[in-house]
Design an enzyme around this catalytic site. Structure first.
Site: not given
Ligand code: ADP
Length: 412
Positions: A20, A27, A105, A194, A222-223, A225, A255, A346-347, A398
């Protein structure tokens, strides 16, 4: 170094290297698709700067200590070579006959690439032709591909496109309501991004519900960054929130997501900003960071707990937008079997999940507070048994999806 001919690759060749490539980062992950195990992963960041850094983590057989290198890594070629050295030090060199393919990717596949595609010179030229619609992403992806091809010219290399999963969107969802000739001349339409994650998570959700993907309708949130929603009907994407670029849709870390396009003319005419300045404002200085100065949901929640009003408003705006999309996609799908949360926020963020679903009982959506509070890396339901629509948390992967799609194409 003996370079095995692809033709001679033994059936035992089951490893896939996933790359990636970002504008200043690389990565990588090495997976063995025979048992879907992870052998190593790594990240090279700040490529081209004096302070480049490589972190390599062995993952085979229970894993090992991460190793770090610092000091200037001038370009992607040097970055990939450094990664290859680290892999070789673990006995996983790129010259191994066990390496079946490299999966890349690629962010933008336009309308041409609807499936993972073995990279030829012609395919690379096509990906280059898409640079005008993906100026921030495709050039880095192309550099990664060129570098990997130079290192292992004999090995099949596969491009897996972020946009591909969304190419099934009906024309009425993909087209903006603007002049057709202008749109077509400049390839302006909604592509969505995504896609690898939406494909993986929607399929996993069907499995969690005990159904085939063809039999379920799912809303995927998908939440990370970056953030996007999609409506997936019977395994096919019918709507997604990102558009021509990853700027449209949900509120994200930096964004804006949806905005009246007239804001951009206003900023130009009234504030005297240039197109590039507006681009930076909307892509880098907006979203959560623009609203409250932080883009990490953990920090925002901490500030809310301390009574910070700006953080609370940013959270409310973020959740309000999510709710609008859940409602809209419920209408688009007609019948919804599950709403699923994935990626960093989201997770991990129970408060976001709770707030996004609160008040949606009329849509059949309820979250069980105890289930929502559970921390786990496994796919799980967070709705009570009686709920008409399942609410789930399904960690995205991914790299595994890219490796799987790559291997499926070359394993014959
Ligand atoms: P990217 O789009 O960079 O791949 P990720 O899917 O890794 O992003 O998500 C990163 C975001 O997830 C961080 O900016 C943060 O807002 C959120 N995050 C990560 N861990 C936690 C957590 N334990 N609790 C709440 N939000 C989290």
């Amino acid at each position: 170094m003996t370079i095995p001919n692809t033709e001679d690759a033994t059936p035992a060749a089951g490893r896939v290297l996933v790359l990636n490539s970002g504008s200043s980062s690389l990565k990588y992950q090495l997976l063995d698709m025979r048992d879907q195990s992870r052998l190593a992963s790594g990240l090279v960041e700040r490529i081209g700067e004096e302070t480049s850094r490589l972190v390599h983590t062995p993952l085979a057989g229970g894993g090992g200590e991460s190793r770090e290198r610092t000091g200037r890594i001038p370009d992607h070629d040097a970055a990939l070579r450094a990664a290859a050295e680290e892999l070789a030090a673990d006995g996983l060199g790129l010259d191994s006959p066990e390496l079946a393919a490299i999966g890349h990717r690629v962010v933008h596949g336009g309308l041409r690439f609807t499936e993972p595609t073995v990279i030829t010179d012609e395919v690379l030229t096509e990906i280059e032709r898409l640079v005008p619609v993906a100026p921030l992403h495709n050039p880095a992806n192309i550099t990664g591909i060129r570098t990997a091809r130079a290192l292992r010219p004999d090995l099949p290399q596969v491009a897996v496109f972020d946009t591909a999963f969304h190419t099934t969107m009906p024309e009425y969802a993909a087209r903006y309501a603007i002049d057709v000739e202008t749109a077509d001349a400049h390839r302006i339409r909604r592509y969505g991004f995504h896609g690898t994650s939406h494909a993986y998570v929607s399929r996993k959700t069907a499995a969690l519900l005990g159904h085939a993907p063809e039999d379920v309708n799912v809303i995927v949130l998908h939440l990370g960054n970056g953030a996007s929603a999609s409506a997936v009907a019977g395994g096919r994407c019918v709507e997604t929130s990102m558009g021509l670029t990853p700027l449209e849709g949900l509120v994200m870390g930096t964004r804006s997501g949806d905005i009246d396009p007239a804001v951009t003319f206003h900023l130009k005419r009234v504030a005297g900003m240039s197109a590039d300045e507006i681009d930076v404002l909307l892509n880098k200085k907006s979203g959560l960071v623009g609203l409250c100065g932080d883009n990490d949901m953990r920090e925002i929640r901490r500030r809310i707990d301390e009574g910070d009003a700006r953080a609370a408003l940013a959270f409310d705006i973020y959740v309000h937008r999510l709710k609008k999309y859940i409602g809209a996609y419920s209408a688009v799908l007609g019948r919804v079997d599950a709403v699923v949360f994935t990626a960093g926020v989201g997770e991990n963020s129970a408060p976001v999940r709770e707030a996004a679903i609160a008040g949606l009982e009329e849509l059949g959506l309820v979250v069980d507070a105890d289930l929502n509070a559970v921390r786990s890396s496994s796919p799980r339901l967070i709705s009570p048994d009686y709920a008409r629509v399942a609410v789930a948390v399904v960690p995205t992967d991914e790299e595994l999806e890219i490796a799987g799609q790559t291997f499926a194409l070359v394993d014959n």
